[in-house]
Design a protein around this motif. Sequence first.
Motif, mmCIF file in Angstrom:
data_model
loop_
_atom_site.group_PDB
_atom_site.id
_atom_site.type_symbol
_atom_site.label_atom_id
_atom_site.label_comp_id
_atom_site.label_asym_id
_atom_site.label_seq_id
_atom_site.Cartn_x
_atom_site.Cartn_y
_atom_site.Cartn_z
ATOM 1 N N ALA A 215 0.870 -1.175 0.000
ATOM 2 C CA ALA A 215 0.000 0.000 0.000
ATOM 3 C C ALA A 215 0.913 1.233 0.000
ATOM 4 N N TYR A 216 0.698 2.146 -0.942
ATOM 5 C CA TYR A 216 1.615 3.273 -1.068
ATOM 6 C C TYR A 216 0.883 4.557 -1.450
ATOM 7 N N TYR A 217 1.556 5.676 -1.197
ATOM 8 C CA TYR A 217 1.037 6.987 -1.566
ATOM 9 C C TYR A 217 1.967 7.631 -2.600
ATOM 10 N N SER A 218 1.380 8.319 -3.561
ATOM 11 C CA SER A 218 2.160 9.078 -4.529
ATOM 12 C C SER A 218 2.449 10.444 -3.911
ATOM 13 N N VAL A 219 3.608 10.569 -3.280
ATOM 14 C CA VAL A 219 3.978 11.802 -2.586
ATOM 15 C C VAL A 219 4.201 12.930 -3.588
ATOM 16 N N ILE A 220 4.834 12.601 -4.694
ATOM 17 C CA ILE A 220 5.026 13.561 -5.797
ATOM 18 C C ILE A 220 4.458 12.919 -7.053
ATOM 19 N N ASP A 221 3.567 13.599 -7.716
ATOM 20 C CA ASP A 221 2.909 13.030 -8.896
ATOM 21 C C ASP A 221 2.737 14.098 -9.960
ATOM 22 N N ILE B 129 13.106 4.690 -14.204
ATOM 23 C CA ILE B 129 12.362 4.348 -12.996
ATOM 24 C C ILE B 129 13.263 3.543 -12.058
ATOM 25 N N ALA B 130 13.017 3.685 -10.770
ATOM 26 C CA ALA B 130 13.752 2.935 -9.752
ATOM 27 C C ALA B 130 12.801 2.624 -8.612
ATOM 28 N N SER B 131 12.947 1.439 -8.024
ATOM 29 C CA SER B 131 12.111 1.066 -6.885
ATOM 30 C C SER B 131 12.897 0.155 -5.957
ATOM 31 N N ALA B 132 12.513 0.164 -4.685
ATOM 32 C CA ALA B 132 13.178 -0.689 -3.702
ATOM 33 C C ALA B 132 12.176 -1.100 -2.627
ATOM 34 N N LYS B 133 12.206 -2.380 -2.278
ATOM 35 C CA LYS B 133 11.451 -2.915 -1.147
ATOM 36 C C LYS B 133 12.469 -3.481 -0.163
ATOM 37 N N LYS B 134 12.417 -3.025 1.087
ATOM 38 C CA LYS B 134 13.401 -3.423 2.090
ATOM 39 C C LYS B 134 12.691 -3.949 3.332
ATOM 40 N N VAL C 234 9.248 -1.890 3.674
ATOM 41 C CA VAL C 234 8.979 -0.509 3.266
ATOM 42 C C VAL C 234 9.240 -0.426 1.762
ATOM 43 N N TYR C 235 8.601 0.545 1.137
ATOM 44 C CA TYR C 235 8.659 0.648 -0.334
ATOM 45 C C TYR C 235 8.913 2.087 -0.736
ATOM 46 N N VAL C 236 9.870 2.289 -1.636
ATOM 47 C CA VAL C 236 10.111 3.604 -2.232
ATOM 48 C C VAL C 236 10.266 3.420 -3.733
ATOM 49 N N ALA C 237 9.790 4.383 -4.501
ATOM 50 C CA ALA C 237 9.900 4.304 -5.960
ATOM 51 C C ALA C 237 9.943 5.708 -6.532
ATOM 52 N N GLY C 238 10.670 5.859 -7.619
ATOM 53 C CA GLY C 238 10.765 7.151 -8.277
ATOM 54 C C GLY C 238 10.736 7.002 -9.784
ATOM 55 N N GLU C 239 10.293 8.052 -10.465
ATOM 56 C CA GLU C 239 10.221 8.051 -11.926
ATOM 57 C C GLU C 239 10.595 9.432 -12.444
ATOM 58 N N MET D 103 6.402 14.919 -15.230
ATOM 59 C CA MET D 103 7.795 14.570 -15.488
ATOM 60 C C MET D 103 8.464 13.840 -14.325
ATOM 61 N N VAL D 104 7.942 13.983 -13.124
ATOM 62 C CA VAL D 104 8.579 13.408 -11.937
ATOM 63 C C VAL D 104 7.537 12.769 -11.039
ATOM 64 N N GLY D 105 7.859 11.596 -10.492
ATOM 65 C CA GLY D 105 6.978 10.931 -9.536
ATOM 66 C C GLY D 105 7.785 10.295 -8.422
ATOM 67 N N PHE D 106 7.198 10.254 -7.221
ATOM 68 C CA PHE D 106 7.871 9.638 -6.081
ATOM 69 C C PHE D 106 6.818 9.011 -5.175
#
Length: 220
Positions: free
Chosen positions: A89-95, A154-159, A137-142, A98-101
Amino acid sequence: MKLKCAALVGLLVAAPLAHAEHVGVGVKWAAFMPTESTNSESPELDNGETNLGVELQLEHSVPFLPNLQAEFTEITGQDFKYMSSTATAYYSVIDYKMVGFDLGVGASSLRSGKINPAGNSIGSSNSTSFDGSGAHVYVAGEFAMPFMPNLAIIASAKKSISSDLVGSDIKLAAQYTHSVTKFDLVLQGGFRDLSHELSVEDVDHQFNTSGFFASVGIDF
């Protein structure tokens, strides 16, 4: 069979939701082609087999409710195999265009696992079964290319954040999106590093699988 069921469920859910306003549904089919697939208790290096996976994604514009993502990948090494499953479950903090996080939390699990501690082929009769689960935890960027908005990095990580199942899943890829009348065709290609640590019959194992992956997806 489990991957086929997941893909079928994704398409069945996506079809009616594709017409819903402010709801986006995506299905991706992936091929993971490791250049390295190892078990810390086995002295041999295995280049790994081509592993198949499915990713389902649901995004919406309802305030305070998270977006959802589920991913399933079959991993097979010389003396081990398992089904890696995650639900996030995640939130698009920046959407922006050109840029997403994204930031989120979720659950990881290893299912239908089999290992041969002797280092023999996984098909041998003395294979041991195992399972495991934990939180991550999950982080992703585009970042879209200014000169070609359809192309993005794009980059993503689950830790892991629990001691029951320690591991990580890191991806770095290029993504190309082609808009069709009713949906977007999404192509990805890049590098993936997947690792898990767990104890099987009081023996600690670390499974490392890394290499190239490619996927084709449909976003409604």
